[in-house]
Scaffold this active site. Structure first.
Site, PDB file in Angstrom:
ATOM      1  N   GLY A   1       0.863  -1.176   0.000  1.00 27.73           N
ATOM      2  CA  GLY A   1       0.000   0.000   0.000  1.00 27.73           C
ATOM      3  C   GLY A   1       0.899   1.225   0.000  1.00 27.73           C
ATOM      4  O   GLY A   1       2.069   1.153  -0.357  1.00 27.73           O
ATOM      5  N   ARG A   2       0.372   2.338   0.449  1.00 29.12           N
ATOM      6  CA  ARG A   2       1.198   3.545   0.549  1.00 29.12           C
ATOM      7  C   ARG A   2       1.861   3.688   1.906  1.00 29.12           C
ATOM      8  O   ARG A   2       2.752   4.518   2.083  1.00 29.12           O
ATOM      9  CB  ARG A   2       0.373   4.788   0.214  1.00 29.12           C
TER      10      ARG A   2
ATOM     11  N   GLU B   1       5.761   4.126   2.366  1.00 26.42           N
ATOM     12  CA  GLU B   1       6.363   5.419   2.017  1.00 26.42           C
ATOM     13  C   GLU B   1       6.614   6.273   3.248  1.00 26.42           C
ATOM     14  O   GLU B   1       7.607   6.993   3.311  1.00 26.42           O
ATOM     15  CB  GLU B   1       5.445   6.199   1.069  1.00 26.42           C
TER      16      GLU B   1
ATOM     17  N   CYS C   1       4.483  -6.343  -2.105  1.00 23.90           N
ATOM     18  CA  CYS C   1       4.189  -5.196  -2.956  1.00 23.90           C
ATOM     19  C   CYS C   1       5.107  -4.011  -2.667  1.00 23.90           C
ATOM     20  O   CYS C   1       6.327  -4.098  -2.800  1.00 23.90           O
ATOM     21  CB  CYS C   1       2.714  -4.864  -2.790  1.00 23.90           C
ATOM     22  N   HIS C   2       4.532  -2.891  -2.245  1.00 19.48           N
ATOM     23  CA  HIS C   2       5.296  -1.684  -1.938  1.00 19.48           C
ATOM     24  C   HIS C   2       6.003  -1.774  -0.580  1.00 19.48           C
ATOM     25  O   HIS C   2       6.715  -0.848  -0.200  1.00 19.48           O
ATOM     26  CB  HIS C   2       4.379  -0.458  -1.953  1.00 19.48           C
TER      27      HIS C   2
ATOM     28  N   TYR D   1       6.096  -5.056  -6.214  1.00 17.48           N
ATOM     29  CA  TYR D   1       5.298  -4.474  -7.285  1.00 17.48           C
ATOM     30  C   TYR D   1       6.267  -3.913  -8.325  1.00 17.48           C
ATOM     31  O   TYR D   1       7.290  -3.321  -7.974  1.00 17.48           O
ATOM     32  CB  TYR D   1       4.377  -3.382  -6.716  1.00 17.48           C
TER      33      TYR D   1
END
Length: 184
Positions: free
Chosen positions: A87-88, A91, A117-118, A138
């Site tokens: 997801g985000r 970050e 993923c992320h 990802y």
């Protein structure tokens, strides 16, 4: 009979819903004591990523999920396995030194780590820890994986020793099957 294994999921707001819920419930199903840690102890906002007819993913609001610990509260040595959803969230959570110390502990102690993923973005501030490792993520994260000296593997899921990585939420069954296998 409940297992004595303890699992730590590290995340924050904007975590991909399936990438936190699926591993969380899978670990509970195994009888693992499972904590979710985030920058703050609170109900986290999840997001739902899908492709629809776009060339990249779209994002919608998902369910809430409680973080029952903060990164600062975590004693990494108390845990047998680590899960880093995408997801985000990666970050912004990678900006917390307490989280980076947790992740380094799991690499240094060769404990099972699942990254989706992320989630690979969490590794960018600790490049020296993962230099030379192989993982998938990802596809848009390939430049970041390569920039830290790791080898990006163009597969949906990949195992490099204690590091189990996956491209996205559709790969969760394979990721979690291997992660649970390593814990047992």
């Amino acid at each position: 009979m409940a297992s004595s294994k303890k699992i730590l999921i590290v995340t924050g707001d904007a975590v991909e819903a399936l990438e936190v819920y699926y591993p969380y419930f899978r670990c509970l199903e195994e009888g693992f004591e499972t904590d979710i840690a985030a920058p703050h102890q609170k109900k986290l906002n999840t997001v739902i990523h899908d492709f629809e007819d776009w060339e990249t993913y779209t994002e919608k609001r998902g369910y809430g999920i409680d973080a029952n610990k903060t990164f600062a509260d975590v004693q990494a040595a108390d845990y047998d396995g680590l899960i880093i959803p995408g997801g985000r969230a990666p970050e912004h959570i990678r900006m917390h030194q307490e989280l980076l110390d947790i992740v380094i502990h799991f690499f240094d102690e060769n404990k099972p780590i699942a990254i989706m993923c992320h989630g690979s973005l969490v590794l960018t501030p600790i490049a020296e820890t993962v230099k030379g490792r192989k993982l998938t993520a990802y596809s848009a994260c390939k430049p970041e994986v390569e920039s830290i000296g790791a080898e990006y593997v163009d597969e949906m899921d990949y195992v490099d020793g204690n590091l189990v990585s996956g491209h996205a939420w559709p790969d969760l069954p394979a990721i979690m099957r291997e992660f649970v296998k390593q814990l047992k």
